[in-house]
Design a protein around this motif. Structure first.
Motif, mmCIF file in Angstrom:
data_model
loop_
_atom_site.group_PDB
_atom_site.id
_atom_site.type_symbol
_atom_site.label_atom_id
_atom_site.label_comp_id
_atom_site.label_asym_id
_atom_site.label_seq_id
_atom_site.Cartn_x
_atom_site.Cartn_y
_atom_site.Cartn_z
ATOM 1 N N CYS A 10 0.830 -1.214 0.000
ATOM 2 C CA CYS A 10 0.000 0.000 0.000
ATOM 3 C C CYS A 10 0.863 1.263 0.000
ATOM 4 O O CYS A 10 0.590 2.218 -0.739
ATOM 5 N N ARG A 14 1.036 4.106 -2.747
ATOM 6 C CA ARG A 14 0.653 5.456 -2.340
ATOM 7 C C ARG A 14 1.729 6.478 -2.704
ATOM 8 O O ARG A 14 1.444 7.546 -3.260
ATOM 9 N N ASP A 25 -4.208 13.609 -0.803
ATOM 10 C CA ASP A 25 -3.925 12.410 -0.015
ATOM 11 C C ASP A 25 -5.180 11.579 0.237
ATOM 12 O O ASP A 25 -5.137 10.343 0.184
ATOM 13 N N ILE A 28 -6.093 9.642 -2.916
ATOM 14 C CA ILE A 28 -5.164 8.532 -3.122
ATOM 15 C C ILE A 28 -5.493 7.385 -2.175
ATOM 16 O O ILE A 28 -5.511 6.217 -2.575
ATOM 17 N N ASP A 29 -5.753 7.712 -0.921
ATOM 18 C CA ASP A 29 -6.078 6.673 0.060
ATOM 19 C C ASP A 29 -7.332 5.897 -0.356
ATOM 20 O O ASP A 29 -7.383 4.663 -0.248
ATOM 21 N N ILE A 32 -6.612 3.518 -3.164
ATOM 22 C CA ILE A 32 -5.881 2.338 -2.696
ATOM 23 C C ILE A 32 -6.803 1.411 -1.912
ATOM 24 O O ILE A 32 -6.718 0.185 -2.041
#
Length: 314
Positions: A10, A14, A25, A28-29, A32
């Motif tokens: 991860c 990331r 952010d 992106i999280d 994922i």
């Protein structure tokens, strides 16, 4: 060398995406989380804020096959799934796979395709397969659809049916960047498109292994009860015609496990549920008196208020 943990997978993913998707952010999280959960994402925002960039950054970070599908009103199911082709040399029909046979699919402006085409994509998203002339063909693994749509333009579009919305793990937006981040974006594009130069850091097998690890994350009984309290509350809420489905509850459960892995834990905590509740559940409820395409912010605020009213397990 010791095998890479799911958390390391991860973080590697990331960090690589963050090289080109600047100042996002949370986005992106969530990308994922969906990748680790093996499910799909709906990016809903105005044009030009980075929806396609985010999808391409995820795809380019993986040494896997990527396809971009531009959805239009004249797109046919066979344009996605493929079709039977007559081979004169053999006198037989052979299946010619369509662009859906990839690991990461960018379904751009998904709501511009007619319902018949949407149904072909729905089978792929829900079953990991397509059916052509009565024959079923399995899609490669991992299989992730990142769909985009503009929430403010309705001319020439079709509303996504609730059954299809329910197949997306989460719905989120990109939003405008902060001024300083936008300055960095401008500078990074002086010599071309940075995402085109982004190198892959993971293989499809790495993602598959990490997805298996997600399923081993511990979900305490008290948190399972908390999740069910949230789901049942959406079904009883006077402001919602339709609450969260059982499929939605399963997606919520799986997403929380994936978020725990992203945070470096092998167990889920209440904050995981609170973090994912709105992006995972808001597109699965149907408010009273508001048709699909109504005020998304109102729906999300209603859901957020509802969640805050539910006691958190200690």
């Amino acid at each position: 060398m010791a095998p890479r943990s799911a958390f390391e997978t991860c973080q590697l993913l990331r960090d690589n995406i963050a090289k080109v998707v600047l100042g996002k952010d949370d986005l992106i999280d969530l990308l994922i989380v969906a990748t680790m959960a093996g499910e799909h994402v709906l990016l809903e925002d105005v044009p030009g804020v980075g929806k396609t960039l985010a999808a391409k950054a995820l795809a380019n970070s993986l040494n896997a096959k990527f396809t971009r599908l531009q959805f239009t009103p004249d797109l046919l199911p066979s344009d996605i799934t493929g079709s039977m082709i007559y081979r004169s040399a053999t006198g037989e029909f052979d299946f010619s796979p369509g662009p859906i046979f990839a690991n990461v699919i960018l379904a751009d402006e998904i709501n511009r395709a007619p319902p018949r085409t949407q149904s072909a994509l729905l089978e792929a998203m829900s079953e990991g397969q397509v059916s052509v002339d009565g024959v079923t063909h399995r899609l490669p693994e991992p299989f992730i659809v990142i769909a985009t749509q503009n929430p403010f333009e309705y001319q020439g579009t079709y509303m996504l049916p609730e059954s299809q919305l329910d197949r997306f793990l989460l719905r989120t937006s990109v939003g405008y960047p902060a001024r300083e981040m936008e300055r960095m974006v401008l500078q990074s594009h002086q010599s071309g498109e940075p995402v085109d130069k982004l190198e892959s850091v993971l293989s499809a097998d790495d993602i598959t292994a990490a997805q298996q690890a997600v399923g081993e994350v511990r979900f305490d009984d008290s948190l399972t009860a908390y999740l069910l309290d949230i789901v049942e509350a959406t079904r009883r809420h006077e402001g919602f015609q339709v609450g969260v489905s059982t499929r939605g509850a399963l997606s919520f459960y799986r997403g929380c496990q994936a978020l725990a892995v992203l945070r470096g834990r092998d167990y889920v905590v209440p904050d995981d549920l609170k973090k994912l509740a709105v992006p995972t559940l808001a597109h699965r409820v149907l408010p009273e008196g508001i048709f699909q395409g109504g005020s998304r912010s109102v729906i999300e605020q209603q859901l957020a208020d509802l969640i805050e009213s539910i006691p958190v397990p200690v």
